[in-house]
Motif scaffolding. Structure first.
Motif, PDB file in Angstrom:
ATOM      1  N   GLU A 285       0.824  -1.221   0.000  1.00  0.00           N
ATOM      2  CA  GLU A 285       0.000   0.000   0.000  1.00  0.00           C
ATOM      3  C   GLU A 285       0.853   1.265   0.000  1.00  0.00           C
ATOM      4  O   GLU A 285       0.322   2.375  -0.073  1.00  0.00           O
ATOM      5  N   GLY A 286       2.166   1.115   0.108  1.00  0.00           N
ATOM      6  CA  GLY A 286       3.054   2.267   0.164  1.00  0.00           C
ATOM      7  C   GLY A 286       3.295   2.779   1.566  1.00  0.00           C
ATOM      8  O   GLY A 286       3.887   3.850   1.743  1.00  0.00           O
ATOM      9  N   TYR A 287       2.860   2.042   2.581  1.00  0.00           N
ATOM     10  CA  TYR A 287       3.094   2.456   3.962  1.00  0.00           C
ATOM     11  C   TYR A 287       4.532   2.123   4.361  1.00  0.00           C
ATOM     12  O   TYR A 287       5.086   1.095   3.956  1.00  0.00           O
ATOM     13  N   ILE A 288       5.116   2.996   5.161  1.00  0.00           N
ATOM     14  CA  ILE A 288       6.456   2.773   5.688  1.00  0.00           C
ATOM     15  C   ILE A 288       6.325   2.075   7.033  1.00  0.00           C
ATOM     16  O   ILE A 288       5.627   2.557   7.927  1.00  0.00           O
ATOM     17  N   VAL A 289       6.996   0.935   7.187  1.00  0.00           N
ATOM     18  CA  VAL A 289       7.003   0.188   8.448  1.00  0.00           C
ATOM     19  C   VAL A 289       8.317   0.486   9.158  1.00  0.00           C
ATOM     20  O   VAL A 289       9.388   0.135   8.666  1.00  0.00           O
ATOM     21  N   ALA A 290       8.251   1.152  10.305  1.00  0.00           N
ATOM     22  CA  ALA A 290       9.450   1.546  11.039  1.00  0.00           C
ATOM     23  C   ALA A 290       9.541   0.756  12.330  1.00  0.00           C
ATOM     24  O   ALA A 290       8.534   0.468  12.981  1.00  0.00           O
ATOM     25  N   THR A 291      10.769   0.423  12.726  1.00  0.00           N
ATOM     26  CA  THR A 291      10.999  -0.299  13.974  1.00  0.00           C
ATOM     27  C   THR A 291      11.393   0.673  15.077  1.00  0.00           C
ATOM     28  O   THR A 291      11.989   1.724  14.824  1.00  0.00           O
ATOM     29  N   LEU A 292      11.081   0.292  16.338  1.00  0.00           N
ATOM     30  CA  LEU A 292      11.172   1.231  17.453  1.00  0.00           C
ATOM     31  C   LEU A 292      11.842   0.619  18.677  1.00  0.00           C
ATOM     32  O   LEU A 292      11.861  -0.597  18.853  1.00  0.00           O
ATOM     33  N   ASN A 293      12.356   1.493  19.531  1.00  0.00           N
ATOM     34  CA  ASN A 293      12.921   1.143  20.828  1.00  0.00           C
ATOM     35  C   ASN A 293      11.816   1.261  21.891  1.00  0.00           C
ATOM     36  O   ASN A 293      10.705   1.722  21.604  1.00  0.00           O
ATOM     37  N   PHE A 294      12.125   0.881  23.142  1.00  0.00           N
ATOM     38  CA  PHE A 294      11.126   0.947  24.201  1.00  0.00           C
ATOM     39  C   PHE A 294      11.692   1.654  25.426  1.00  0.00           C
ATOM     40  O   PHE A 294      12.900   1.816  25.583  1.00  0.00           O
TER      41      PHE A 294
ATOM     42  N   SER B  20       4.991  -0.172  26.815  1.00  0.00           N
ATOM     43  CA  SER B  20       4.910  -0.936  25.570  1.00  0.00           C
ATOM     44  C   SER B  20       5.020   0.027  24.396  1.00  0.00           C
ATOM     45  O   SER B  20       4.086   0.215  23.621  1.00  0.00           O
ATOM     46  N   ASN B  21       6.191   0.654  24.249  1.00  0.00           N
ATOM     47  CA  ASN B  21       6.342   1.625  23.163  1.00  0.00           C
ATOM     48  C   ASN B  21       7.416   1.235  22.164  1.00  0.00           C
ATOM     49  O   ASN B  21       7.821   2.021  21.329  1.00  0.00           O
ATOM     50  N   GLY B  22       7.903  -0.027  22.261  1.00  0.00           N
ATOM     51  CA  GLY B  22       8.747  -0.565  21.205  1.00  0.00           C
ATOM     52  C   GLY B  22       7.869  -1.217  20.151  1.00  0.00           C
ATOM     53  O   GLY B  22       6.658  -1.056  20.140  1.00  0.00           O
TER      54      GLY B  22
END
Length: 559
Positions: free
Chosen positions: A401-410, A415-417
Motif C-alpha cells: 500500500e506504500g506504507y512505511i514500516v518503522a521499527t522502534l525502541n522501548f 509498551s512503546n517498542g
C-alpha cells in the motif's frame, strides 16, 4: 516478706517499662538511636499480574513502629511486609513512611518499574535447520543466491556459505591486522553469483571483498580515499554494497569517510565523493548505498544526514572526486542527532521516488519516520514517534500500500517498542497502525506476499503481524532451538537469542535469520543462523522495498 514482695514487683514493673521503651516488638528492635529505614522489592522490574512483596527493615528509634506504603499516587498499604499485584504497567514512585513510638518519622523512596505482561506465544513456526556460528552477529543479515545457497557472516570475520538444506559448503576467514576489526557488513550477491562484502569495523581496517561462489577471491579493495588534510583510517560498519551494471558502490565511515565506486570486474577504484573544498562527505557512509530506478545513489552519514548523487556522474569519473548533488542534515535545530546506522529504503510516494527510513534524535525528541525526494533531498513526509525513545539501528520496509514500516525502541515500564506503519502521502505523515511491545526492534522488517510484517527483537522473539498489525505469530527463538532434539545440545549454553539482524524471505517463503548469544561482551562467543517456515508466508512481498537490501540478494537496487 511483704517488703520483699513490694521490691520484687517494683523491679518487675521497671523491667517491663524499660522493655517497652527500648523496643523488642515484632516490628524491629528500637535502640533509641537514630531511626533508619530501608526496604526491598521482590522483583523490580516486575510484570503486570505478578505478585510482588515489599519488606521494610528498621533500626533505631523507639518501637513500636507504623509502616505506611504509597505505590504511586493511588495505592496505600499498611504493614512491615506487604504484597501487591499491579494491573497496569508504568513507573511507580514507591514511598515507605515509618513512624516510631516517639513520633520520629523517616521516609524512604524507590522507583518501581512495572512492565507489561509478556505476550504469549502464538501461531506455528517450523524450524527447518539451524547452524551454530562463531562470534556474534552485529546487524548483518543473511543473503540468498539464485541457486538457493545462503551466505551469512559474523563479527568474528567469517563468511559462511550453506546449501539450501543447511549443509556448510565453505567458510572464508577475513584477516585484519587491526585488533578488534570485525565484520558488520551484509553480503550482497550479483547476478553472476559474485558475493560482495565489506569488513573491518575498527579504524584503519576496512576492506571490501569480491568472492567467487566457490569462496575464492576475485579481488580485494583497500584503495579508500580521504581529504589531503585528513588521516586515512577507514572502517566499515553496517552498509550494504549497492550493485550497479558495471560498478559497485560502498563507503567507509568516520570524519574521513567517503562513498566509493569500484569496477565490478577488477575492483579498481572508479570514483570517490568529495565536496567543493576537497573534503569528503561528513560521517562517510553508515547506511546505504541504495540505487533508485532513475539512477540516483543515496547513503546516510549518521548524524551528518543523507546524500544524493547521480549515478552516471559517478560512473563517468576517471578515478577522481565527484561532488554530491545534495545533502540533508537530520539533526533538530537545537539538538545533535545520534549516529543512526539503520538501513535505507526506497518508495514511490505521490509519483516521486523517495528514500525512506527512520532516524532518531537525542534529547528526548523521539524517532522520525522520513521520506525525502530522491532528486532534490526535499522532505516529502516526516512523522514523529513522540512516545518512543532514541534508536541506534532502526530501519524500514515498505508495504504494497506504500506504507512505511518503522521499527522502534522501548522505555522501561512501557509498551512503546515494536513497529509503526506510517502513510507518507502527507507532509506530516499519518499513523495507520502499530504493534507495540516492551521490546527493542533493531532490525529491518520484512513483508511477505500476504502483506504480513515480520520482525525480531533484541529480547529474542520472532513476531509476525498482519497488515492491520494484529498478531499472527510470536515465537521465542531460544526455546524453539532448545526444544528441538537436533540442536538442544549444541545450544545448551544459549543465554539469549538477541536479534540485531533482519529477517530475509526467500522466493519459496523460507525465512532466514541470525542472532547472537548475548549482548554482554564476554558471552558473544557464538551465534546462530536459522531457517524457518510458517504457513502464512509463501513468498516475499511484491513491494518497492519488502526487506533489507530490497531483495534476498541484497542488491540495494529499486526494481
Amino acid at each position: 516478706m511483704k517488703r520483699l514482695a513490694l521490691i520484687f514487683m517494683a523491679a518487675l514493673a521497671f523491667t517491663v517499662a524499660c522493655s517497652e521503651k527500648e523496643g523488642g516488638s515484632d516490628a524491629g528492635s528500637g535502640t533509641g538511636g537514630p531511626l533508619t529505614v530501608d526496604f526491598t522489592i521482590s522483583a523490580n522490574p516486575c510484570l503486570v499480574g505478578q505478585e510482588i512483596e515489599l519488606k521494610a527493615t528498621v533500626a533505631g528509634g523507639v518501637s513500636p513502629y507504623t509502616f505506611t506504603w504509597e505505590l504511586g499516587s493511588d495505592i496505600k498499604l499498611e504493614g512491615q511486609e506487604v504484597k501487591y499485584t499491579f494491573d497496569a504497567n508504568g513507573s511507580y514512585i514507591t514511598v515507605l513512611t515509618v513512624v516510631d513510638k516517639s513520633g520520629k518519622k523517616v521516609v524512604k523512596r524507590k522507583n518501581l518499574v512495572v512492565n507489561p505482561a509478556e505476550v504469549p506465544e502464538q501461531g506455528t513456526v517450523n524450524l527447518l535447520w539451524a547452524n551454530k556460528v562463531t562470534g556474534y552477529n552485529a546487524w548483518s543479515a543473511p543473503a540468498i543466491a539464485d541457486d538457493g545457497s545462503i551466505y551469512a557472516t559474523t563479527q568474528s570475520n567469517i563468511l559462511y556459505k550453506y546449501d539450501k538444506d543447511g549443509k556448510l559448503l565453505w567458510e572464508k576467514k577475513f584477516n585484519h591486522t587491526v585488533e578488534g576489526a570485525g565484520t558488520q557488513g551484509t553480503p550482497s550477491i550479483d547476478a553472476d553469483g559474485t558475493v560482495y562484502i565489506g569488513t573491518g569495523s575498527a579504524n584503519g581496517a576496512a576492506k571490501v571483498y569480491a568472492l567467487n561462489p566457490d569462496g575464492s577471491e576475485k579481488w580485494v579493495f583497500s584503495d579508500f580515499w580521504c581529504a589531503p588534510t585528513q588521516v586515512l583510517s577507514p572502517s566499515f560498519f553496517s552498509p550494504i554494497c549497492g550493485i550497479g551494471e558495471s560498478n559497485i558502490y560502498f563507503g567507509n565511515c568516520g570524519t574521513a569517510g567517503t562513498m566509493i565506486a569500484a569496477d565490478k570486474a577488477t575492483g579498481n577504484r572508479v570514483a570517490w565523493m568529495q565536496n567543493e573544498k576537497g573534503g569528503g562527505p561528513a560521517g562517510g557512509v553508515r547506511a546505504g548505498v541504495v540505487i533508485t530506478k532513475e539512477g540516483m545513489l543515496h547513503w546516510g552519514g549518521g548524524k551528518y544526514g543523507f546524500f544524493g548523487v547521480a549515478k552516471n556522474t559517478v560512473d563517468g569519473a576517471n578515478n577522481s572526486g565527484v561532488m554530491w548533488n545534495w545533502q540533508v542534515w537530520n539533526a533538530e535545530p537545537d539538538a545533535p542527532a545520534n549516529n543512526n546506522q539503520g538501513a535505507l529504503g526506497i518508495a514511490t510516494i505521490g509519483g516521486k521516488t523517495c528514500i525512506v527510513g527512520v532516524v532518531s534524535d537525542v534529547s528526548g525528541y523521539g524517532p522520525k519516520v522520513y521520506a525525502m525526494d530522491s532528486a532534490t533531498g526535499e522532505a516529502v513526509s516526516t512523522y514523529r514517534v513522540e512516545d518512543s525513545p532514541a534508536m541506534d539501528n532502526g530501519s524500514v520496509a515498505v508495504t504494497s500500500e506504500g506504507y512505511i514500516v518503522a521499527t522502534l525502541n522501548f522505555s522501561n515500564g512501557q509498551s512503546n517498542g515494536g513497529i509503526v506503519l506510517v502513510n507518507p502521502t502527507s507532509p506530516e505523515g499519518k499513523k495507520v497502525a502499530e504493534y507495540r511491545v516492551q521490546e527493542k526492534v533493531s532490525c529491518t522488517p520484512a513483508i511477505d506476499a500476504a502483506g504480513n510484517i515480520h520482525f525480531a527483537t533484541e529480547s529474542g522473539n520472532y513476531y509476525v503481524v498482519d497488515k492491520d498489525c494484529k498478531l499472527v505469530v510470536k515465537k521465542k527463538l531460544k526455546e524453539m532451538l532448545l526444544a528441538d532434539d537436533r540442536y538442544k545440545e549444541a545450544f545448551a549454553k544459549l543465554d539469549a537469542a538477541k536479534v540485531w539482524s533482519s529477517p530475509v524471505i526467500g522466493d519459496d517463503g523460507k525465512i532466514y535469520l541470525q542472532f547472537t548469544n548475548n549482548d554482554a561482551a564476554k558471552k558473544r562467543e557464538f551465534g546462530a543462523i536459522v531457517c524457518m517456515q510458517i504457513p502464512e508466508c509463501t513468498a516475499p512481498g511484491n513491494t518497492d522495498w519488502p526487506m533489507i537490501g530490497q531483495n534476498r540478494r541484497h542488491t540495494n537496487c529499486q526494481k
